[in-house]
Design a protein around this motif. Structure first.
Motif, PDB file in Angstrom:
ATOM      1  N   LYS A 189      41.383  50.071  36.682  1.00  0.00           N
ATOM      2  CA  LYS A 189      42.475  49.775  35.749  1.00  0.00           C
ATOM      3  C   LYS A 189      42.045  50.037  34.305  1.00  0.00           C
ATOM      4  O   LYS A 189      42.799  50.593  33.508  1.00  0.00           O
ATOM      5  CB  LYS A 189      42.915  48.319  35.896  1.00  0.00           C
ATOM      6  CG  LYS A 189      43.696  48.014  37.157  1.00  0.00           C
ATOM      7  CD  LYS A 189      44.072  46.530  37.200  1.00  0.00           C
ATOM      8  CE  LYS A 189      44.901  46.206  38.416  1.00  0.00           C
ATOM      9  NZ  LYS A 189      45.264  44.759  38.474  1.00  0.00           N
ATOM     10  N   SER A 215      35.652  49.546  41.878  1.00  0.00           N
ATOM     11  CA  SER A 215      36.510  48.364  41.931  1.00  0.00           C
ATOM     12  C   SER A 215      37.854  48.605  41.258  1.00  0.00           C
ATOM     13  O   SER A 215      37.987  49.447  40.359  1.00  0.00           O
ATOM     14  CB  SER A 215      35.813  47.176  41.255  1.00  0.00           C
ATOM     15  OG  SER A 215      35.784  47.363  39.851  1.00  0.00           O
ATOM     16  N   THR A 216      38.840  47.830  41.669  1.00  0.00           N
ATOM     17  CA  THR A 216      40.175  47.930  41.074  1.00  0.00           C
ATOM     18  C   THR A 216      40.149  47.547  39.601  1.00  0.00           C
ATOM     19  O   THR A 216      40.811  48.184  38.772  1.00  0.00           O
ATOM     20  CB  THR A 216      41.155  47.028  41.840  1.00  0.00           C
ATOM     21  OG1 THR A 216      41.194  47.432  43.212  1.00  0.00           O
ATOM     22  CG2 THR A 216      42.559  47.119  41.258  1.00  0.00           C
ATOM     23  N   LEU A 270      40.120  53.030  44.760  1.00  0.00           N
ATOM     24  CA  LEU A 270      39.782  51.669  44.365  1.00  0.00           C
ATOM     25  C   LEU A 270      39.654  50.727  45.559  1.00  0.00           C
ATOM     26  O   LEU A 270      39.911  49.544  45.472  1.00  0.00           O
ATOM     27  CB  LEU A 270      40.839  51.140  43.380  1.00  0.00           C
ATOM     28  CG  LEU A 270      41.083  52.052  42.167  1.00  0.00           C
ATOM     29  CD1 LEU A 270      42.146  51.457  41.253  1.00  0.00           C
ATOM     30  CD2 LEU A 270      39.790  52.298  41.397  1.00  0.00           C
ATOM     31  N   CYS A 329      34.685  51.429  51.765  1.00  0.00           N
ATOM     32  CA  CYS A 329      35.986  51.148  51.155  1.00  0.00           C
ATOM     33  C   CYS A 329      37.041  50.796  52.200  1.00  0.00           C
ATOM     34  O   CYS A 329      38.032  50.148  51.882  1.00  0.00           O
ATOM     35  CB  CYS A 329      36.464  52.356  50.335  1.00  0.00           C
ATOM     36  SG  CYS A 329      35.398  52.758  48.952  1.00  0.00           S
TER      37      CYS A 329
END
Length: 306
Positions: free
Chosen positions: A228, A223-224, A245, A278
């Motif tokens: 991060k 996941s983003t 991501l 994705c």
């Protein structure tokens, strides 16, 4: 089981976690569940192995990967059944994933022999400028559950080919698939410490990987939000990071498109791997001049082989 320094291990605490078939809820296995101590040990093992592995000729590194690919092919049906039982995708798609996973091993086995440098034109006649490519060091890899074998080989194969060593953390719901890949690497004779496997909670293992100054590269698919965080946590040690991501993939139908083929393509792209990809289609744009009113889709059309 954990795989550290070429040996199959239990967690120091003795903790284990159950692995269940998502379709039936049936327990299909138990695996060691580790944390900080084992992860630190895996990093140290990888660092020690790196000092020798980085000097191994590219041809020999290639041979190990090709041997592992050959072993995976011999066990293809068994490996595909592991994926389906553990992750839940149809067996036809699991078989296809094994082909992809072995393909990554074979591809990067060949690329290991093609890590070329550069000769740069010098500003003076008495100077010669060269760029030499060197392995970056210990690599941490974190993989997702939707492609539990091909994502493992996709990350560890290029690292091993380049002369790096690896510490892999698979998704906690699909550890058996990662174990099967490491069994093939072990059978192929990969030297101790070159590839290490730790299984456990992200909140315990992740920070050890990001904080460690020994880990010089981190690769993650997920996941983003998590990506991060990993980037932020890797900043203090200035690691190289590679993040996949996900995406927000559009499906665009232009006015001159064959609408029946476009619809079939959209369905295939949306529901392959049960929609867990994705690059799965998230939204569809249809050109203003497409004649959708006169379109009829053959719902009985035989779907393509997946």
């Amino acid at each position: 089981m954990l795989y550290i320094n070429g040996e199959w291990r239990k967690a120091r605490s003795g903790k284990e976690t159950e692995v269940r078939n998502p379709a039936t809820g049936e327990r299909i296995g138990r695996v060691a569940w580790c944390g900080k101590p084992e992860t630190e040990e895996a990093i140290q093992s990888a660092d020690t192995a790196f000092q020798k592995w980085k000097r191994v000729p590219a041809g020999k590194r290639s041979a190990y990967l090709l041997k592992a690919a050959s072993i995976m092919k011999e066990k293809a049906e068994e490996l595909a059944e592991t994926i389906t039982t553990e992750m839940g995708k149809p067996i036809s798609e699991a078989r296809r994933e094994i082909q992809t996973a072995t393909g990554y091993l074979e591809w990067f086995a060949e690329e290991a022999k093609r890590v070329y440098g550069d000769t740069v034109p010098a500003s003076q006649n008495d100077k010669q400028l060269m760029v030499l490519r060197e392995p970056v060091g210990v690599t941490a890899a974190i993989t997702p559950w939707n492609f539990p074998m091909s994502m493992v080989t996709r990350k560890i194969a290029p690292a091993i080919a380049a002369g790096c060593t690896v510490v892999l953390k698979p998704a906690p719901v699909t550890p058996l698939s990662a174990i099967r890949v490491f069994e093939c690497l072990h059978e192929a004779g990969l030297p101790k410490g070159v590839a290490n496997l730790v299984i456990g909670p992200a909140e315990e293992i992740g920070p050890v990987l990001t904080i460690s100054p020994v880990v010089r590269k981190l690769t993650f698919t997920g996941s983003t939000a998590v990506g991060k965080k990993l980037i932020r946590d890797s900043a203090d040690t200035v690691k190289k990071v590679s993040m996949e991501l996900g995406g927000h993939a559009p499906f665009i139908v232009f006015a001159d498109a064959d609408l029946e083929r476009a619809v079939q393509g959209a369905i295939d792209a949306k529901f392959v791997n049960n929609g867990q990809t994705c690059i799965c289609v998230n939204r569809i744009y249809v050109g203003a001049f497409c004649d959708v009113n006169n379109f009829s889709f053959n719902a009985n059309r035989t779907p393509p082989e997946i």
